[in-house]
Design a protein around this motif. Structure first.
Motif, PDB file in Angstrom:
ATOM      1  N   MET A 141       0.861  -1.224   0.090  1.00  0.00           N
ATOM      2  CA  MET A 141      -0.091   0.001  -0.145  1.00  0.00           C
ATOM      3  C   MET A 141       0.854   1.100   0.053  1.00  0.00           C
ATOM      4  O   MET A 141       0.563   2.253  -0.779  1.00  0.00           O
ATOM      5  N   ALA A 142       2.016   1.161   0.694  1.00  0.00           N
ATOM      6  CA  ALA A 142       2.851   2.299   0.751  1.00  0.00           C
ATOM      7  C   ALA A 142       3.347   2.834  -0.621  1.00  0.00           C
ATOM      8  O   ALA A 142       3.555   3.983  -1.010  1.00  0.00           O
ATOM      9  N   THR A 144       1.984   1.990  -3.440  1.00  0.00           N
ATOM     10  CA  THR A 144       0.870   2.288  -4.176  1.00  0.00           C
ATOM     11  C   THR A 144       0.388   3.891  -3.861  1.00  0.00           C
ATOM     12  O   THR A 144       0.059   4.890  -4.879  1.00  0.00           O
ATOM     13  N   LYS A 145       0.456   4.335  -2.636  1.00  0.00           N
ATOM     14  CA  LYS A 145       0.354   5.602  -2.257  1.00  0.00           C
ATOM     15  C   LYS A 145       1.565   6.466  -2.940  1.00  0.00           C
ATOM     16  O   LYS A 145       0.913   7.532  -3.390  1.00  0.00           O
ATOM     17  N   ALA A 146       2.518   6.067  -3.009  1.00  0.00           N
ATOM     18  CA  ALA A 146       3.833   6.858  -3.489  1.00  0.00           C
ATOM     19  C   ALA A 146       3.565   6.921  -4.969  1.00  0.00           C
ATOM     20  O   ALA A 146       3.691   8.156  -5.729  1.00  0.00           O
ATOM     21  N   GLU A 149       0.751   9.505  -5.459  1.00  0.00           N
ATOM     22  CA  GLU A 149       1.284  11.032  -5.306  1.00  0.00           C
ATOM     23  C   GLU A 149       2.149  11.847  -6.216  1.00  0.00           C
ATOM     24  O   GLU A 149       2.153  12.804  -6.916  1.00  0.00           O
ATOM     25  N   ASN A 163      -4.587  10.355   2.253  1.00  0.00           N
ATOM     26  CA  ASN A 163      -4.383   9.742   3.630  1.00  0.00           C
ATOM     27  C   ASN A 163      -5.118   8.463   3.391  1.00  0.00           C
ATOM     28  O   ASN A 163      -5.944   8.269   2.871  1.00  0.00           O
ATOM     29  N   VAL A 164      -4.511   7.765   4.384  1.00  0.00           N
ATOM     30  CA  VAL A 164      -5.011   6.299   4.599  1.00  0.00           C
ATOM     31  C   VAL A 164      -6.259   6.488   5.446  1.00  0.00           C
ATOM     32  O   VAL A 164      -6.100   7.082   6.621  1.00  0.00           O
ATOM     33  N   LEU A 182      -7.545   5.078   0.228  1.00  0.00           N
ATOM     34  CA  LEU A 182      -6.666   6.270   0.250  1.00  0.00           C
ATOM     35  C   LEU A 182      -7.586   7.463  -0.222  1.00  0.00           C
ATOM     36  O   LEU A 182      -8.369   7.307  -1.077  1.00  0.00           O
TER      37      LEU A 182
END
Length: 233
Positions: A141-142, A144-146, A149, A163-164, A182
């Protein structure tokens, strides 16, 4: 949105329901009023079969003795009634505030007709004030979040907080499908179609809350009744 306006929108949507239909039942406080009103009609003899977008809606419908079916055994959905967090003049939507966006989109996209019930406060000139939910796989997930962004910056959307979404216990919220969400605090989305297309290409993204070219009409509830806006072809 007052309960009176929500119920008026639900009652207006109920006029679209006919005997023999298979209905998609949405998730959220406004959709719950539709399920409640539908239950009254079923008790009076209305003949429908329904599929649900969430476990919460499924439980409510069954408590009202509304006939339910699995999506795989009821592949033809004539009409889906659901809420929205925002809609723009082209009836593009942001959905997912209730964390059911994946199932909501599967059912809405598979329907002959999808109608939103809401109030005027959800009507915006440009989508994005409501945080855009993106459902993601817990694995990586981290990363994917990056990627999300980075993609936002490539599109010229700078300074956006991703934000999660957390549950009441402070951990990552888990959707009915076992995913996390997210929330993208965009403030404004200049090109929803482009953003939706690029989010679809990011590994780890299961689904996003941009519902584009899916809603056929929006029923806006008021204190005294309801009005309908149909999508222009």
């Amino acid at each position: 949105m007052s309960d009176i306006a929500k119920r008026n929108a639900a009652i207006e949507a109920l006029k679209l329901v006919e005997d023999g239909m298979t209905l998609g039942l949405g998730t959220g406080s406004t959709a719950a009023f539709f399920v409640e009103e539908l239950g009254k009609k079923v008790q009076l003899g209305l003949d429908v079969i329904c599929v649900s977008t969430s476990e919460v809606t499924e439980a409510q419908a069954r408590s009202l003795n509304i006939p339910m079916a699995d999506l795989d055994t009821a592949p033809t959905i004539h009409l889906t009634i659901d809420g929205a967090d925002e809609f723009d003049p082209e009836l593009r939507l942001i959905k997912g505030g209730g964390a059911a966006l994946l199932r909501e989109k599967i059912i809405a996209d598979s329907s002959d007709m999808m109608v939103v019930i809401t109030d005027a406060s959800k009507q915006v000139a440009q989508l994005g004030a409501f945080p855009l939910p993106v459902e993601v796989n817990p694995f990586g997930m981290a990363l994917t979040k990056a990627r999300i962004e980075e993609t936002l910056e490539i599109l010229g959307m700078y300074g956006i907080h991703v934000n999660v979404r957390l549950n009441e216990g402070g951990g990552p919220l888990l959707t009915d499908g076992g995913h996390h969400i997210l929330d993208l605090h965009c403030k404004a989305i200049p090109d929803p179609d482009m953003l939706g297309a690029v989010l679809d290409q990011i590994p780890g993204v299961v689904e996003h809350g941009l519902f584009l070219d899916i809603a056929d009409a929006v029923i806006i509830g008021t204190e005294t009744g309801a009005e309908t806006i149909a999508r222009e072809e």
